[in-house]
Scaffold this active site. Sequence first.
Site, PDB file in Angstrom:
ATOM      1  N   ASP A  63       0.808  -1.212   0.000  1.00 17.26           N
ATOM      2  CA  ASP A  63       0.000   0.000   0.000  1.00 17.26           C
ATOM      3  C   ASP A  63       0.848   1.273   0.000  1.00 17.26           C
ATOM      4  O   ASP A  63       0.292   2.371  -0.128  1.00 17.26           O
ATOM      5  CB  ASP A  63      -0.933   0.016   1.214  1.00 17.26           C
ATOM      6  CG  ASP A  63      -2.091  -0.956   1.067  1.00 17.26           C
ATOM      7  OD1 ASP A  63      -2.597  -1.085  -0.064  1.00 17.26           O
ATOM      8  OD2 ASP A  63      -2.492  -1.567   2.070  1.00 17.26           O
ATOM      9  N   ASP A 135      -5.173  -5.180  -6.277  1.00 17.62           N
ATOM     10  CA  ASP A 135      -5.002  -3.797  -5.846  1.00 17.62           C
ATOM     11  C   ASP A 135      -3.645  -3.229  -6.249  1.00 17.62           C
ATOM     12  O   ASP A 135      -3.513  -2.035  -6.542  1.00 17.62           O
ATOM     13  CB  ASP A 135      -5.139  -3.676  -4.328  1.00 17.62           C
ATOM     14  CG  ASP A 135      -6.324  -4.428  -3.754  1.00 17.62           C
ATOM     15  OD1 ASP A 135      -6.619  -5.539  -4.237  1.00 17.62           O
ATOM     16  OD2 ASP A 135      -6.945  -3.919  -2.799  1.00 17.62           O
TER      17      ASP A 135
END
Length: 361
Positions: A63, A135
Amino acid sequence: MSENLVYATSPQEELPWSAGFWPGQLHLADSVRPEAALMEGAAHAQQRLAAYLDERAGRLDHDAGFQYFLGAAVAARRTDDDAARAVALRAADILAGRFNEVGGFIRAHGWSDSSGIATPWAAGNDGPPGRFIADTLMTVPLLYWAYGASGEARYLEVARAHVHTSVRHLARADGWLYHAFELEPDTGEPIGGTTLQGAHDDSAWARAQAWAIYGLALASHHLDEPDYATRAAELALRFFDNSLPSGLAPWDFVMPQGADTIPDASATAIAVSGALYLTRDSTVAETTRNEVRGKALKSLTSLVTEAAVTDARKGQQGLIEYSCYHYPAGRGLRESTAWGDYFYLEALVQASGGEGLYALA
């Protein structure tokens, strides 16, 4: 994400995976209508991101691409800020350092220094060393930017290998993508498709599909791979054609759909913004681009009419509601999210003839 449509402030010692989307909103708004207060807010957010990197870089995972592209790389591009550039490059090093050379993928979860083959992951950090997820197709833009900012080919090559592996293993014969896939980390042998937030391993979690639409469109441009744009267009059309009658995506496409289905407006916002970016790609047939654009704009209209927050007097702080964070865990149902707000704003900017911030990668 919000609670009862109001955002809570995260403790200083925590950095949510979505932390970059707030400075992203501020930069995007400033790009449309420059205002000192917007840049002051972005600078404040950037300071927190920089401080976290100084103090707790070992807790970053894939992330980092979400947190530091919009939060630092964009600042470096828009303001020629050397400090922001240094922060973004450090984050890019962390992201690239998670690359498993045997399997050709960026490990999704586990603390830093976890990219080594078969290295155990920290307890509670949600994932084995052989797992990569859809993602990350939208976190590798930090690596595209780092290549352009530094000229170091390693950033681009890690991104190239990861996207290739993702397309190879995440894509399914039914036209949808797995949310996640796991390989044996020391041999690269496939174990199988999985999910973290979908209904089940063989389902089609909406936000995974949306990340892939935008991520593959970006990959086509940066990696000079027209096939990725073709795949993005096919997935975008499937996404829009299978959305709910409201025009919003269901939280998972393979679950029974009906009036009580939980929607995910954030997935719709991501898909619309990615589809609008894709329509700039001349390697995609003009008829296909026109079809994608038409359906994206129709879904954007649905976001405006069905999900947009139009009365701030009610105390709502997001730009759109009816986003879904984690249905299986019962978290963030029909709420606002920082990423939903960002991509909704970016979709509006692109539909009006402007550019989103991911065009700065």
